[in-house]
Scaffold this motif. Structure first.
Motif, mmCIF file in Angstrom:
data_model
loop_
_atom_site.group_PDB
_atom_site.id
_atom_site.type_symbol
_atom_site.label_atom_id
_atom_site.label_comp_id
_atom_site.label_asym_id
_atom_site.label_seq_id
_atom_site.Cartn_x
_atom_site.Cartn_y
_atom_site.Cartn_z
ATOM 1 N N HIS A 32 6.811 -3.706 11.090
ATOM 2 C CA HIS A 32 6.752 -2.368 10.470
ATOM 3 C C HIS A 32 6.637 -1.312 11.556
ATOM 4 C CE1 HIS A 32 2.324 -1.590 10.836
ATOM 5 N NE2 HIS A 32 2.243 -2.905 10.794
ATOM 6 N N ASP B 84 0.334 -1.073 16.890
ATOM 7 C CA ASP B 84 0.454 -1.713 15.571
ATOM 8 C C ASP B 84 1.450 -0.866 14.784
ATOM 9 O OD1 ASP B 84 0.235 -2.716 13.028
ATOM 10 O OD2 ASP B 84 -1.868 -2.173 12.750
ATOM 11 N N GLU C 268 3.955 0.026 5.641
ATOM 12 C CA GLU C 268 3.122 -1.178 5.623
ATOM 13 C C GLU C 268 1.658 -0.793 5.575
ATOM 14 O OE1 GLU C 268 0.678 -4.525 6.982
ATOM 15 O OE2 GLU C 268 0.846 -2.568 7.917
ATOM 16 N N GLU C 269 1.320 0.285 6.269
ATOM 17 C CA GLU C 269 -0.094 0.671 6.392
ATOM 18 C C GLU C 269 -0.691 1.182 5.078
ATOM 19 O OE1 GLU C 269 -1.790 -0.234 8.711
ATOM 20 O OE2 GLU C 269 -0.547 -0.436 10.500
ATOM 21 N N HIS D 89 -5.661 0.083 15.005
ATOM 22 C CA HIS D 89 -5.753 1.289 14.149
ATOM 23 C C HIS D 89 -6.518 2.434 14.805
ATOM 24 C CE1 HIS D 89 -4.562 -0.346 9.923
ATOM 25 N NE2 HIS D 89 -3.828 -0.867 10.892
#
Ligand code: MN
Ligand code: MN
Length: 473
Positions: free
Chosen positions: A110, A270, A300-301, A448
């Motif tokens: 992603h 990420d 995706e998050e 994150h």
């Protein structure tokens, strides 16, 4: 043979050994590892949002001879093509010799990252200062976003349909923006607050200006001052923000971390570390037996929602369209079913690296470690293995054998201790189509956060792993 050496021999034979890969690196390999990270850092700097990363990827693909699928009627073995899914998602492939119904090899990741998005009506003035209101996107720790340099990226459509591409704050000559934090001297009232309540979402307001429009008789003249600047430079009026998609991200660029420069610190690794390594692996691939492909998703998050998220059927439509281009006709229903059932997909996403500072959250014997190779998670999810794909032993056996044969270091891990928390990936959504799916990617610190840390050694070995996987017949 002494008892001791006999025991050592037996131990070497029976125990699982996961060496630190820096121990095994000669000068030649180290140079490759360091060199590889240079273009990766550029990709991170140019690709700070999903749109920017897709833009970067298409530039790279075109330079490497990949053509937009719209320009290709029939794809034959060796054809390199990509499908731009509305600037937010992507499928790119090198067509192999096998029939698509025999399955293809896909590395899927992603390209969105946690951030602050502007609200639809973001602009306001308060006590002679001007702000943008934001709504956070994905799993952030809100305090990370205070008192740091921020940049703006996004698109805004003017009333006449003109698209304005905003990109302010990353260039060293640009101004940046910030969310102010409170001084510790006056923060006593927040001292005992829970971390989740420490910064309220509504306090994530970005400071964007402080000079008024000169006419003192007019109300909201500070807001007018900023809007006048935006209008002069971009033609923007306040109503245009209603149509906009603007993301606030850290303004700093990717940097080497450590005296030995062994690690990379950056925003958005990420999951762009997996997206980048798969992109480079595809670009460096030759035509193989099976078709090799990469796939990038958005959203995706926030649970892979929306039409560019992994739950969207848009990805199946796009893969069917690839199938059709290879056959030169519509695939039959059974060909389509076989395509999905025989396809192998790596859900390539990051995982937590064992952090000795916070060892209490990890099970030491089931954690991924920095610099020990690509990390494979049989399952992710949370609680009693809820909301996960849980790859089967057969697919794990296939992959570990493939990696062993090609001298690719890997580790099989869980994200953290049982019930410590958890998280999901795109794996379970692609597994629903019938594909063989497993999670695997780079282990990192501070996932994150605005400054996620990876090992250059793992980044390079992940690239090697994806290349071997994609080129496997
Ligand atoms: Mn991820
Ligand atoms: Mn994530």
């Amino acid at each position: 043979m002494s008892d001791k050496s006999k025991a050592e021999k037996l131990k070497n034979e029976l125990f699982l050994d996961k060496p630190n890969q820096w121990d095994l690196a000669d000068d030649n390999l180290s140079k490759k590892v360091y060199d590889f990270s240079e273009e990766y850092k550029k990709a991170l700097d140019q690709g700070k949002t999903e749109r920017r990363f897709i833009e970067y990827s298409i530039q790279r693909l075109e330079k490497a001879g990949f053509k937009n699928a719209e320009q290709i009627d029939q794809a034959t073995p060796g054809t390199k093509l990509y499908f731009n899914m509305r600037d937010k998602a992507l499928v790119a492939a090198i067509v192999g010799n096998d029939q698509p119904a025999q399955g293809i090899n896909i590395v899927a990741s992603h390209v969105d990252s946690p951030r602050l998005d502007l609200k639809p009506n973001p602009l306001f003035e308060e006590n002679e200062l001007v702000y943008f209101k934001t709504h956070y996107y994905g799993g952030i720790k809100k305090y990370h976003w205070l008192s740091t340099q921020l940049s703006l990226h996004g698109v805004i459509y003017l009333s006449d349909g003109t698209k304005v591409d905003l990109n302010i704050g990353d260039d060293i000559e640009d101004p940046v923006f910030t969310v102010t934090d409170l001084l510790p001297h006056l923060d006593y009232h927040r001292a005992n607050k829970k971390i989740t309540e420490y910064v309220e979402g509504e306090k994530l307001q970005v400071l964007i200006g402080s000079i008024p429009y000169p006419d003192k008789e007019i109300s909201e003249r500070f807001k007018l001052g900023v809007l006048q600047l935006l209008n002069e430079k971009y033609g923007i009026k306040e109503a245009d923000f209603n149509r906009a998609e603007i993301e606030v991200v850290p303004a700093h660029s990717a940097r080497d971390v450590g005296f030995d420069r062994s690690m990379i610190g950056a925003y958005g690794q990420d999951d762009r570390v997996c997206a980048y390594t798969s992109l480079q692996a595809l670009i460096d691939s030759e035509v193989a037996k099976r078709t090799s492909a990469i796939l990038f998703t958005d959203k995706e998050e926030i649970g892979s929602e929306g039409r560019a998220g992994a739950q969207s059927q848009a990805f199946q439509y796009t893969l069917n369209s690839l199938h059709k281009k290879i056959l030169g006709r519509e695939p039959s229903l059974s060909e389509m079913q076989d395509f999905y059932l025989n396809t192998n997909l790596l859900s390539s996403d990051v995982t937590n690296a064992f952090d000795p500072i916070y060892e209490e959250v990890s099970d030491k014997t089931n954690s991924a470690y920095l610099s020990k190779g690509i990390a494979m998670n049989k399952y992710t999810g949370s609680g009693g293995k809820y909301s996960t794909n849980d790859a089967d032993a057969e697919f794990l056996a296939y992959l570990t054998n493939l990696f062993d044969t090609n001298n690719i270091p890997y580790q099989i891990s869980e994200l953290g201790k049982v019930d410590a928390g958890g998280g999901g990936t795109i794996a379970k959504f692609f597994a629903k189509t019938g594909m063989n799916v497993i999670d695997c990617g780079v282990a990192m610190f501070a996932m994150h956060s605005c400054f996620e840390v990876t090992s250059k050694m793992d980044v390079y070995n992940t690239y090697r792993a994806y290349k071997v996987f994609m080129n496997k017949g």
